[in-house]
Design a protein around this motif. Sequence first.
Motif, short mmCIF file in Angstrom:
data_model
loop_
_atom_site.label_atom_id
_atom_site.label_comp_id
_atom_site.label_asym_id
_atom_site.label_seq_id
_atom_site.Cartn_x
_atom_site.Cartn_y
_atom_site.Cartn_z
N ALA A 183 15.29 -9.28 -0.16
CA ALA A 183 13.99 -9.57 -0.74
C ALA A 183 13.68 -8.53 -1.81
CB ALA A 183 12.89 -9.59 0.30
N VAL A 184 12.95 -8.95 -2.82
CA VAL A 184 12.41 -8.03 -3.82
C VAL A 184 10.90 -8.22 -3.82
CG1 VAL A 184 12.39 -7.31 -6.22
CG2 VAL A 184 14.52 -8.19 -5.21
N VAL A 185 10.19 -7.17 -3.52
CA VAL A 185 8.73 -7.24 -3.41
C VAL A 185 8.10 -6.45 -4.55
CG1 VAL A 185 6.73 -6.65 -1.98
CG2 VAL A 185 8.83 -7.48 -0.90
N PHE A 186 7.32 -7.14 -5.37
CA PHE A 186 6.49 -6.50 -6.38
C PHE A 186 5.05 -6.48 -5.88
CE2 PHE A 186 10.11 -7.72 -9.03
CZ PHE A 186 10.27 -6.58 -9.81
N GLN A 187 4.19 -5.78 -6.59
CA GLN A 187 2.80 -5.71 -6.17
C GLN A 187 2.09 -7.07 -6.26
OE1 GLN A 187 1.29 -3.42 -4.64
NE2 GLN A 187 2.51 -1.57 -4.97
N ASP A 188 2.57 -7.94 -7.16
CA ASP A 188 1.88 -9.22 -7.34
C ASP A 188 2.71 -10.44 -6.97
OD1 ASP A 188 3.73 -8.93 -9.34
OD2 ASP A 188 2.42 -9.64 -10.97
N ARG A 189 3.94 -10.23 -6.54
CA ARG A 189 4.78 -11.37 -6.18
C ARG A 189 5.96 -10.86 -5.35
NH1 ARG A 189 6.28 -9.79 -11.21
NH2 ARG A 189 8.50 -9.87 -11.77
N ALA A 190 6.67 -11.81 -4.74
CA ALA A 190 7.85 -11.45 -3.95
C ALA A 190 8.84 -12.60 -3.98
CB ALA A 190 7.46 -11.13 -2.51
N SER A 191 10.12 -12.28 -3.88
CA SER A 191 11.17 -13.28 -3.85
C SER A 191 12.10 -13.03 -2.68
CB SER A 191 11.97 -13.28 -5.15
OG SER A 191 11.18 -13.72 -6.23
N MET A 192 12.56 -14.13 -2.08
CA MET A 192 13.47 -14.10 -0.94
C MET A 192 14.81 -14.69 -1.37
SD MET A 192 13.57 -13.43 2.37
CE MET A 192 15.23 -13.40 3.05
N PHE A 203 10.04 -3.07 -4.81
CA PHE A 203 10.90 -2.43 -3.81
C PHE A 203 11.96 -3.43 -3.37
CE2 PHE A 203 11.91 -0.83 0.52
CZ PHE A 203 12.38 0.43 0.14
N LEU A 204 13.21 -2.95 -3.24
CA LEU A 204 14.33 -3.77 -2.80
C LEU A 204 14.49 -3.68 -1.29
CD1 LEU A 204 17.07 -2.79 -5.42
CD2 LEU A 204 15.41 -4.64 -5.56
N ILE A 205 14.64 -4.84 -0.64
CA ILE A 205 14.84 -4.87 0.81
C ILE A 205 16.12 -5.64 1.10
CG2 ILE A 205 13.84 -5.42 3.06
CD1 ILE A 205 11.12 -5.71 1.66
N PRO A 206 17.23 -4.95 1.34
CA PRO A 206 18.46 -5.65 1.71
C PRO A 206 18.43 -6.01 3.19
CG PRO A 206 18.86 -3.30 1.72
CD PRO A 206 17.43 -3.49 1.28
N HIS A 207 19.31 -6.90 3.60
CA HIS A 207 19.45 -7.16 5.04
C HIS A 207 20.21 -6.02 5.71
CE1 HIS A 207 21.79 -8.62 8.54
NE2 HIS A 207 20.64 -9.17 8.85
N ALA A 265 0.84 -1.20 0.00
CA ALA A 265 0.00 0.00 0.00
C ALA A 265 0.87 1.25 0.00
CB ALA A 265 -0.93 -0.01 1.21
N ARG A 266 1.94 1.24 0.80
CA ARG A 266 2.84 2.39 0.84
C ARG A 266 3.63 2.52 -0.46
NH1 ARG A 266 1.65 6.20 4.64
NH2 ARG A 266 1.20 5.23 6.66
N MET A 267 3.99 1.39 -1.05
CA MET A 267 4.67 1.42 -2.34
C MET A 267 3.77 2.07 -3.40
SD MET A 267 6.28 -2.45 -2.24
CE MET A 267 6.33 -2.59 -4.03
N ALA A 268 2.49 1.71 -3.40
CA ALA A 268 1.56 2.25 -4.38
C ALA A 268 1.43 3.76 -4.24
CB ALA A 268 0.20 1.58 -4.23
#
Length: 601
Positions: free
Chosen positions: A66-75, A33-37, A23-26
């Motif tokens: 992690a990479v989070v898209f609106q419709d999917r995410a990868s770890m 959005f990229l999420i590093p450790h 929601a915040r990304m939108a």
Amino acid sequence: MRQTFDETTDPSFGAKHLPLLRARMAEQGLDGFLIPHEDEHQNEYLPDANERLAWATGFTGSAGAAVVFQDRASMFTDGRYTVQVRAQTDPALFERRDLNDVAAYLESAPKGSVIGYDPRLHSPDALVALKRAAQKAGAELKPVEVNPLDQAWGEARPAQPTAPVVPHPDAYSGEPHAEKRARIGQAVAEAGANVVLLTAPSSIAWLFNVRGGDVIRSPLPIGQALLATDGTARLFLDPAKITNELPQWLGDAVRIEATERLAEALDGLGGQKVMVDPALSSAWYFDRLEQAGATVVRAMDPCAIPRAAKNAVEIEGSRRAHIRDGAALARFLHWVDTTAQQTLPDEREVVETLERFREETGALKDLSFDTIAGAGPNGALPHYKPVGATIRRIEAGSLLLVDGGGQYLDGTTDVTRTMAVGEPTADQRHKFTLVLKAHIAMATVRFPEGTSGLQLDAVCRAPMWAAGLDYDHGTGHGVGSYLGVHEGPQRIAKWGTSQPLLEGMILSNEPGYYREGHWGIRIETLQVVTPAVVPEGGERPMHGFEQLTFAPIDRRLIEAGLLTPNERTYVDAYHAETLAKVGPLVEGDVRAWLEGACAPL
């Protein structure tokens, strides 16, 4: 309610938190959005306030993204955390990938998509490959002013740590901070810069001879500093961390300022040449300095090599710390060899017992990392931690691998021992002895000036390669002096660095063997680079290693017939030195046990 994080973090975090993040990304027009450790200081171990990856996914390991898209995410994680990531994240929400594949993953991003990143959390070096991958996909990698994850986390986010920053006396550091500042200031001038920006907590701690408690298992203060060529400095800290004794300790040449003043200070460096390490400092600093009109001089943190190459006082402190720690280890290994063989405790009790013996030294300030205790199959996971449903009891006929260390004012320790439970099998003895041969190869190697850990790595692996075996982690990492248990730039690994191993550098020596589903073996000691005796006829100066760790190696697991005469001599000499140095610190049954454990082969 403020959140805290440990190894049992809830795998449902993704289901709870991804919708809030998206929601915040939108709101910011972001498709991904990229999420590093890593956090703003590129820390390996994080304060709870900076555990962004854990909040979004549930994963609490020390390496991941992690990479989070609106419709999917990868770890993304590495091989150390295969089991942990499965236990802590929801496979319905996160596709699992290797940590080295983040850039390749971005190459498949939807064309025209906008992928956000927080420039405070990524080094410019790391961003180069990510930007190139996004461009190849026809996507845009966009820096954000406000991190949408931080917005989504909101009031539940823990407060930033405010542990007091305290002096680290010269009796432990071996060099007054005024002399360090003058020395580093001169190095900055020689590099053609007017000032250096320091953002690594370990450099702040080392340069100013201070320690803190903002980073778990490491006595590090989070802050930043600007050091001029004349050795004067501006140190930026949260005012809540400043103790009454700190200003007097630092003196008039160091001005302490609130962290909020840093951006203004950077803006005032227009026209100056500012040294910054692109591997340790985030892209935000580079962007800010360039916008201010400063010339950025990209160079290695000038504190890195002096910090890594310990002085005589630090080395002697490390010797003392390891002998003290060795007494705790002797008590623990005696317990494993007697009481535990009968009661067959679980891994948590094993961990608590070792930690109790370290605490009873009366000198322990903290652990240097969370203790690893792997019974049977869990020992085959190099960075396993005994938590939740994975905890096992030790079993007769199997092996117990324990890896732990302590933080003491005079040194940081890290040691692994693998012990037989009951009578070991011939196969266990064979594999253990091969690992021991590899360990001895590294402990006894001689090498000329300029040799790197990358070049030495094969020396350690050679005995195992000859048997068709290998291990998938590095052979050795640098260790600090009452600082981080993982310290660069030195390391020993086949994917390592070209940094030469210099006199005074402390590194681990930890080859291993891991049979998935059965048991694991690792033998680890710390050692310091020293000048080596050159035999008659030798023509070049050589370096070698002095052993710092003293703890018996399980003789029941050694197949003496597989050792060469020189290797047997090494084991006997190492055990004799262990008995001589640790023996006076233990008594009674432990002393008697130690004498037997250190008997010649």
